[in-house]
Design a protein around this motif. Structure first.
Motif, mmCIF file in Angstrom:
data_model
loop_
_atom_site.group_PDB
_atom_site.id
_atom_site.type_symbol
_atom_site.label_atom_id
_atom_site.label_comp_id
_atom_site.label_asym_id
_atom_site.label_seq_id
_atom_site.Cartn_x
_atom_site.Cartn_y
_atom_site.Cartn_z
ATOM 1 N N GLN A 295 0.871 -1.295 -0.094
ATOM 2 C CA GLN A 295 0.053 0.193 0.120
ATOM 3 C C GLN A 295 0.832 1.290 -0.049
ATOM 4 O O GLN A 295 0.292 2.263 0.179
ATOM 5 C CB GLN A 295 -0.936 0.017 1.304
ATOM 6 N N THR A 348 -3.583 4.075 3.884
ATOM 7 C CA THR A 348 -4.678 3.079 4.353
ATOM 8 C C THR A 348 -3.716 2.094 4.840
ATOM 9 O O THR A 348 -2.486 1.738 4.795
ATOM 10 C CB THR A 348 -5.275 2.496 2.941
ATOM 11 N N ASP A 349 -4.552 1.037 5.388
ATOM 12 C CA ASP A 349 -3.977 -0.271 5.991
ATOM 13 C C ASP A 349 -3.824 -1.316 4.988
ATOM 14 O O ASP A 349 -3.866 -1.019 3.734
ATOM 15 C CB ASP A 349 -4.889 -0.556 7.215
ATOM 16 N N HIS A 351 -5.534 -3.646 4.234
ATOM 17 C CA HIS A 351 -6.578 -3.956 3.367
ATOM 18 C C HIS A 351 -7.350 -2.985 2.683
ATOM 19 O O HIS A 351 -8.652 -2.836 2.251
ATOM 20 C CB HIS A 351 -7.675 -4.528 4.449
ATOM 21 N N GLY A 352 -6.734 -1.716 2.554
ATOM 22 C CA GLY A 352 -7.094 -0.676 1.711
ATOM 23 C C GLY A 352 -8.120 0.267 2.609
ATOM 24 O O GLY A 352 -8.705 0.983 2.050
ATOM 25 N N GLN A 353 -8.089 0.202 3.791
ATOM 26 C CA GLN A 353 -8.933 0.910 4.760
ATOM 27 C C GLN A 353 -8.277 2.223 5.203
ATOM 28 O O GLN A 353 -7.033 2.045 5.735
ATOM 29 C CB GLN A 353 -9.636 0.132 5.791
ATOM 30 N N TRP A 354 -8.791 3.414 5.344
ATOM 31 C CA TRP A 354 -8.233 4.499 5.905
ATOM 32 C C TRP A 354 -7.635 4.309 7.171
ATOM 33 O O TRP A 354 -8.437 3.513 8.163
ATOM 34 C CB TRP A 354 -9.223 5.801 6.038
ATOM 35 N N ASP A 356 -7.246 4.570 11.119
ATOM 36 C CA ASP A 356 -8.192 5.038 11.934
ATOM 37 C C ASP A 356 -7.483 5.239 13.490
ATOM 38 O O ASP A 356 -6.795 4.437 13.963
ATOM 39 C CB ASP A 356 -9.184 3.964 12.310
ATOM 40 N N HIS A 438 -8.311 10.434 11.800
ATOM 41 C CA HIS A 438 -7.603 9.585 10.810
ATOM 42 C C HIS A 438 -6.049 10.116 10.693
ATOM 43 O O HIS A 438 -5.734 11.251 11.052
ATOM 44 C CB HIS A 438 -8.240 9.620 9.593
#
Length: 465
Positions: A295, A348-349, A351-354, A356, A438
């Motif tokens: 990523q 992102t992590d 897995h492609g998530q912002w 947090d 974030h």
């Protein structure tokens, strides 16, 4: 029609035959002005960022044109967009219309710096990547439109591409006393003045709250209006000046937007920033992803300091970099192993998530990161793009940390989260994040080595615990 294709959006405006209804013309012009303002917002990002920072130097810190502001402590750097938390920053913003030709004297020693205009284009490199190659030197900055003097002597002459400039450098010596001696030896003075009558002061932010990111709302346009009154705009940008004129920003005329224009400009600064965030934090530039299965992105997608490619000018690449960062140097694009810096970013992590601030993550740094000087991983607040303002008052971990814990194979596991880890890693490898905010991270290589360039060394993803 394929499964991915979407029908074209319906025309939002009613028509009378082939033409818009006359009673809708006002709404159509509002939309036109809004769209122009959004594009002008992206175009002006580097200019407004430096104009804002110059205002802080003058009005908050009280720095004059021959002074230097030194950002040393973590608190000092909390307003500096994507600062590293390892090396100090020493810089100032100078109006050459006030000083005339300007002399900068840089001592010998391990420094990295240079001069840029307010479009954040590099005018000259100084220090280890410059012509002095760390041996020091005296530079003369000539304002635009003036001829370099014939009697420059030992001065290295740089002709500025802007009326306002930023001069800045970083000391790379890890010894604080030697680094301080380098800073103390720098001199800035107008060529026409006696340097003893214009001593260079070192100014400290002294913990005062400040922000160097672009202001929001109408203030964004007020800052753009103010710097546009004196600054040079290139021939390539004249169509943007036509947009500014339609938005009430005209050289030599007051900026007094009425209620309608104020509403349009405030909305455009909000929408423009959302566009800037998407453009920076979800890069869609070819070649941005550094390893295809990770990523991490190349942060700096500009090809050159002048922001020009073969067939176009890099508007969106420029907007991406100067929304999330400040300044451009050839050292940041070094392709010479052991020299300059390299920057990777992840938003992102795995897995492609912002990312947090309420969650905990780990980052595996394999053994032998390819950095001649040092490496660091830094956490930034997504809203300010500045170092995270956490209770820990710490935003990075890296190879210069004496208490960093290594695994038996020489690798390092870093932890990011609101609470310190309870396992064997402990707080020495932890950066605290803030719930409800974030964040994103830069991984820096100072003096990147061949395994970075040939991509045989691969960094892990930031992975949820």
């Amino acid at each position: 029609m394929t499964a991915e294709a979407q029908p074209p959006p319906a025309d939002p405006f009613a028509t009378e035959g082939d033409l818009p209804r006359r009673e809708d013309l006002g709404h159509i012009f509002d939309e036109l002005d809004h769209q122009m303002a959004c594009q002008a917002y992206l175009w002006a990002l580097p200019l407004v960022a430096y104009a804002q920072w110059q205002k802080v130097h003058r009005e908050t810190f009280g720095a004059g044109p021959c002074d230097l502001v030194r950002y040393l402590s973590y608190q000092d750097r909390l307003g500096l967009i994507t600062a590293n938390a390892t090396t100090p920053y020493i810089l100032n913003f100078i109006d050459l219309s006030e000083t005339g030709p300007l002399v900068i004297e840089l001592p010998a020693g391990p420094t990295a710096g240079g001069v840029s205009d307010f479009w954040q284009r590099e005018i000259g490199v100084m220090g280890e990547m410059g012509p002095d190659k760390g041996a020091g030197g005296r530079y003369l900055i000539v304002p635009p439109g003036q001829q370099p003097p014939a009697d420059a002597g030992d001065l290295r002459v740089l002709v500025s591409t802007g009326v306002n400039i930023m001069f800045g450098f970083r000391t790379l010596d890890p010894d604080p006393e030697r680094a301080q001696a380098l800073v103390d030896a720098v001199r800035i003075h107008p060529r026409a003045a006696d340097p003893d009558e214009n001593p260079t002061r070192l100014v400290s932010p002294q913990g005062r709250p400040w922000s160097g990111d672009q202001p929001r709302g109408l203030e964004y346009w007020e800052r753009l209006y103010g710097i546009y009154q004196t600054e040079i705009v290139d021939e390539r940008d004249r169509f943007y000046l036509a947009m500014l004129r339609q938005l009430g920003i005209v050289k030599g005329e007051p900026f007094t937007p009425d209620e309608r224009l104020t509403r349009i400009l405030e909305r455009a600064s909000a929408v423009g920033e959302r566009m800037a965030q998407a453009n920076s934090f979800a890069k869609r530039f070819a070649g941005a992803r550094y390893w295809p299965d990770r990523q991490w992105d190349l942060v700096l997608m500009l090809d050159r300091s002048d922001q020009r490619a073969e067939h176009h000018d890099q508007l969106l690449e420029r907007a991406a970099w100067f929304y999330e960062a400040v300044s451009f140097s050839a050292a940041m694009k070094s392709q010479t192993p052991g020299l300059g810096q390299a920057y990777l970013a992840t938003y992102t992590d795995a897995h492609g998530q912002w990312l947090d601030g309420a969650k905990s993550y780990t980052l595996h740094v394999p053994a032998n990161p390819p950095a001649k000087l040092f490496w660091s991983a830094t956490v930034y607040d997504i809203t300010t793009r500045c170092l995270i303002d956490n209770p820990q008052q710490r935003g990075d971990r890296g190879s210069r940390d004496r208490d960093l814990q290594y695994n038996d194979d020489g690798s390092v596991d870093l932890v990011f989260g609101p609470e310190p880890p309870s396992g064997p890693v402990g707080e020495s490898n932890w950066v605290q994040t803030v719930p409800g905010r974030h964040w994103f991270s830069y991984f820096r290589f100072y003096g990147p080595l061949e395994p970075y360039f040939d991509r045989t060394w691969c960094l892990g993803d930031i992975t949820p615990l």
